[in-house]
Design an enzyme around this catalytic site. Structure first.
Site, PDB file in Angstrom:
ATOM      1  CB  THR A 871      -0.936   0.015   1.218  1.00 56.22           C
ATOM      2  OG1 THR A 871      -0.157  -0.111   2.404  1.00 56.22           O
ATOM      3  CG2 THR A 871      -1.940  -1.117   1.132  1.00 56.22           C
ATOM      4  CB  CYS A 872       4.112   2.181   1.453  1.00 56.50           C
ATOM      5  SG  CYS A 872       5.195   0.891   0.836  1.00 56.50           S
TER       6      CYS A 872
END
Length: 905
Positions: A871-872
């Site tokens: 997700t980063c």
């Protein structure tokens, strides 16, 4: 000079005398219509001399009726109390019994307005006290209505029938009783009024007294021998007292008719009577003495027990019996809390062995709780037997189990036997004779398998569980859960979870204790969160708005003080000020917003207000929130204290988001995943660090993935933190500066670093925000959702442009736009529902919005392998699936099972 002055004065006096004489001797117009309007103001002012002179030489008819109501001047005099004019008119031949268009005589009007002197004069001139107006009202009716006892004493001497009836059959005694005029009632009774005379509807004077809660009047009537009689529809005086919540009058009735006590208790089962009225009545009666208190509670407990056993009868009407039981128990608990020894010390009174007076009133309910316990034990036994022996037709032998249970505990009488009735079973209440086992006929068709037994009994047993919880709670201080009830839930954990799994709505219909006791809620949370998001939203609002009157979003204020008057040029500060001054209860009922200097109001203005505030809350000028690494979400600013009012503003921000959610208004703000977790009370983890510092999150991931024993990192349980430009070393735990990070404690280090950066650094801001948010949204309700769903609740389901999403996607690790897997992926995305697309975005990016950069990376295919994400960096790690069908299946499993993978790139 003196003589000249005296002469001038005499001239002036002569002129004045002539002028006054001319005024008094003005002749009345010849026609009565004009003359009466000349005389009327004088009569009203009781200027009898002027009236006398005008009538002296006139031909005016003193009985002339004028106006729409056709009244005479005598009516006017009687109505206004103009005694002198009234006598003058009577002497001139005015008829004291002349009736206007409504049938009222001058005596009626004098009586209605309490004009004692006028009444006396009219009687001297033979006014008839027995004349009725068009509604059948006599003069004594008017006196009775207004309680003019002193006038009534004079009038009744002239009355031939004190019980003359009006058009509705009501006597003066009826109306006096209705209005509670005690002395008037006594006067009428002493004058021979019929104390039990019914009107056309069969209502007696006692009925009228009770209909308006006239306690003292009812006491007089009962002490004089009034009968307790219903009207023609069967409505009794007690019914009227309860319907109006007249506790004092009910008490008087019960004093004179003891049998009514049990009638009052039985009324708790009547759905047509408002529960709050019953509470008021029982509350008053119970407070009269300890004996009353004990008697009411014991009786309510017995009725509740009987209704509870009826509910456990599978042949009874579930809805009716369930509502009746819970209604009685609610009333019981309300009265219980009013007792002289309210729970204030944390003791589970009545269940801890104390022989207190209160424990005695709970004894009847123990039979019901024992029945409940036995049912749950029997179902648990059936479930276990079905699992251990698949060939066993679960539930078919439930009757023999019940009989064995009875033999195992001969003291149990609450479930003596079960009788098969084709579509259900009957559990006889305590004390009922039992059947011989040979008479009990139960077949597998009657009950089906164990699951069918649950479907037949779950709702009934859950309602009794709710009643049990209510009774346990009313013995505990506010906010504490009864230890006995916690033990009960733990004991029957398996069966209760089975109930909820089969019918999740049971949680919100009956298992209210889950919303009030986090310890118990945690046991069922996985089942609750497995339910569709839409269903949980409906449950959320159903309970959020419970007890609130129906209202539109736009509140129509009673006065200007209810309007939120906002200044556009300082919308954040002025909104903060007016919201802080407003009543939370009124804000829950609805919102009315007006911008200063503008006329517009309505839902559009409210919507605009929320939109503007959404942007203002994240305005950098207030230093409340900072932008996250992804550039689209926001996180509380750890340095927000540069603004002296930052905590008040955070509290206000929480109120606005809570208020928006309460009224289903969306806000144009997207927060970091970690902040949504803070709102929900979910602990953050190291993966959440990526939203504010992706590189630091990668470093934490590396520490967890690798053996750091011989790397010489020399990390300690402390970190350097930037505090307003100055670096400070902050221990992660006491003595942390001198504690080295090792392979064994590195997981603790990562978690503590995460908590410091994501929670401890902004704890005051979080606390202030939650204080405002929880003003409108209880923590127990919001925890029904996860952090992804909370975003959708607050900001809504976004419109997702798949074409734009595709255009902003990059490919790596061997994938490109022409790969079959990529083509299959976008075809699957096109076929997904809007909700599923949002889940996919949240799965990969942590947000429901299409990012500026989305990446798909190739992963070697292994059977049953699910997609994962980073997700980063907004990366989807998509295995090289052999077909579109497999890709679709694995992708949906990952989305709907909440498999939010996190692999650092």
């Amino acid at each position: 000079m003196m003589e000249r002055a005296m002469e001038q004065l005499n001239v002036q006096l002569n002129r004045l005398t002539r002028s006054l004489r001319r005024a008094r001797t003005v002749e009345l117009p010849e026609d009565n219509e004009t003359a009466v309007y000349t005389l009327m103001p004088m009569v009203m002012a009781d200027q009898h001399r002027s009236v006398s002179e005008l009538l002296l030489n006139s031909k005016f008819d003193v009985n002339y009726a004028f106006g729409r109501v056709k009244r005479s001047l005598l009516h006017i005099a009687a109505n206004c109390g103009s005694v002198e004019c009234l006598v003058l008119l009577l002497k001139r031949g005015a008829n004291p019994n002349y009736q206007d268009i409504s049938g009222c005589t001058p005596l009626h009007l004098a009586a209605r307005n309490g004009q004692k002197k006028c009444m006396g004069r009219l009687l001297e001139y033979n006014a008839d006290v027995n004349i009725c107006n068009n509604e059948g009202l006599t003069a004594i009716h008017w006196l009775a209505v207004n309680g003019r006892t002193e006038l009534l004493h004079d009038l009744v001497q002239h009355v031939t029938n004190v019980d003359v009836e009006d058009a509705m059959g009501q006597t003066a005694l009826h109306v006096a009783c209705q209005n509670g005029h005690k002395t008037t009632v006594l006067c009428l009774l002493d004058s021979g009024a019929d104390i039990n005379r019914p009107n056309v509807s069969g209502a007696t004077p006692l009925y009228f007294a009770c209909s308006h809660g006239q306690r003292d009047t009812a006491q007089i009537l009962l002490s004089r021998g009034a009968k307790y009689l219903p009207d023609k529809n069967g409505v009794t005086p007690l019914d009227l007292c309860v319907q109006g919540g007249y506790g004092e009058t009910c008490e008087v009735l019960i004093q004179h008719h003891g049998r009514l006590f049990q009638t009052l208790i039985q009324m708790t089962q009547n759905d047509d009577i408002k529960e709050n009225m019953l509470r008021q009545v029982l509350e008053h009666v119970s407070q009269q003495s300890e004996l009353h208190y004990q008697k009411i509670l014991t009786s309510l407990a017995e009725v509740a027990t009987t209704n509870g056993h009826k509910l456990l009868s599978l042949s009874s009407n579930y809805e009716a019996q369930m509502k009746s039981l819970l209604r009685i128990v609610r009333i019981f608990c309300h009265v219980f809390r009013l007792g002289p020894s309210s729970p204030n010390n944390g003791n589970d009174m009545g269940y801890n062995g104390n022989k207190t007076p209160k424990s005695q009133v709970l004894k009847p309910l123990e039979l019901l709780w024992h029945s409940l316990d036995e049912w749950l034990v029997l179902i648990s036994t059936e479930l276990q037997k079905s699992r251990s022996d698949p060939a066993h037709p679960g539930g078919a032998d439930i009757t023999s189990l019940l009989l064995k249970q009875r033999e195992a505990d001969s003291s149990v009488t609450s479930i003596a036997t079960v009788t098969g009735y084709g579509n259900g079973t009957i559990l006889p209440p305590p004390g009922q004779p039992t059947l011989d086992p040979e008479d009990v006929i139960v077949t597998s068709e009657t009950y089906g398998d164990g699951e069918d037994v649950i479907s037949m009994t779950a709702n009934r047993l859950s309602a009794v569980i709710q009643a049990f919880y209510m009774c346990c709670s009313c013995q505990m201080p506010q906010g504490m859960t009864s230890p006995r009830f916690i033990e009960f839930v733990c004991k029957h954990d398996e069966v209760l979870k089975c109930f909820v799994t089969r019918n999740p709505k049971i949680i919100f219909n009956h298992f209210h204790f889950l919303l009030e006791c986090p310890e118990l809620m945690s046991r069922f949370m996985h089942i609750i969160k497995a339910q569709p998001f839409k269903d949980r939203c409906e449950w959320f609002y159903e309970h959020l708005l419970a007890g609130q009157p129906d209202s539109d979003m736009v509140h129509r204020p009673v006065n200007e003080n209810d309007i939120l008057l906002i200044h556009r040029e300082s919308i954040f500060r002025s909104s903060c000020e007016v919201v802080s001054k407003s009543s939370n209860q009124k804000l829950k009922q609805g919102i009315a917003v007006r911008f200063h200097g503008e006329e517009g109001m309505g839902q559009g203005v409210v919507r605009e207000w929320f939109d503007i505030l959404s942007n203002e809350i994240i305005n950098p000028d207030y230093a409340l929130f900072t932008q996250s690494a992804d550039g689209t979400t926001f996180q509380p600013n750890s340095n927000s204290s540069v603004n002296p009012d930052h905590l008040n503003y955070f509290r206000f921000a929480g109120q606005i988001l809570g208020l928006a959610l309460y009224h289903r208004q969306l806000v144009n703000i997207y927060f970091t995943r970690s902040f949504y977790k803070h709102i929900l009370g979910i602990p953050v983890n190291y993966q959440d660090v990526a939203s504010i510092d992706p590189e630091y999150a990668k470093n934490l991931q590396w520490i967890l993935d690798n053996d750091i024993s011989d790397l010489g990192l020399e990390l300690t349980f402390s970190v350097e933190t930037d505090v307003f430009g100055a670096m400070e070393e902050v221990p992660l735990k006491p003595g942390g500066i001198s504690i080295l990070v090792t392979q064994d404690n590195k997981a603790e280090y990562v978690q503590l670093v995460t908590e410091l950066r994501m929670t401890r650094a902004i704890q005051p801001q979080i606390n202030a925000f939650l204080q405002g948010f929880h003003t409108f949204i209880p923590p127990s309700l919001i925890q029904l959702f996860d952090e992804y769903e909370l975003e959708l609740l607050l900001s809504g389901m976004p419109e997702i442009d798949v074409t734009d999403w595709n255009r902003n996607t990059e490919y790596t690790s061997g994938y490109d736009l022409d790969e079959p897997v990529i083509k299959w992926f976008w075809e699957v995305v096109q076929s997904l529902t809007q909700e599923e697309r949002v889940l996919l975005l949240q799965f990969v990016t942590g947000s429901s919005r299409v990012p500026t950069k989305f990446t798909i990376a190739a992963v070697p295919y292994i059977a049953n392998l699910l997609p994962t994400s980073s997700t980063c960096i907004n990366m989807l790690k998509l295995p090289e699936y052999p077909s579109q069908e497999v890709l679709r299946d694995r992708l949906l499993v990952a989305l709907h099972c909440g498999s939010y993978g996190y692999t650092m790139a």
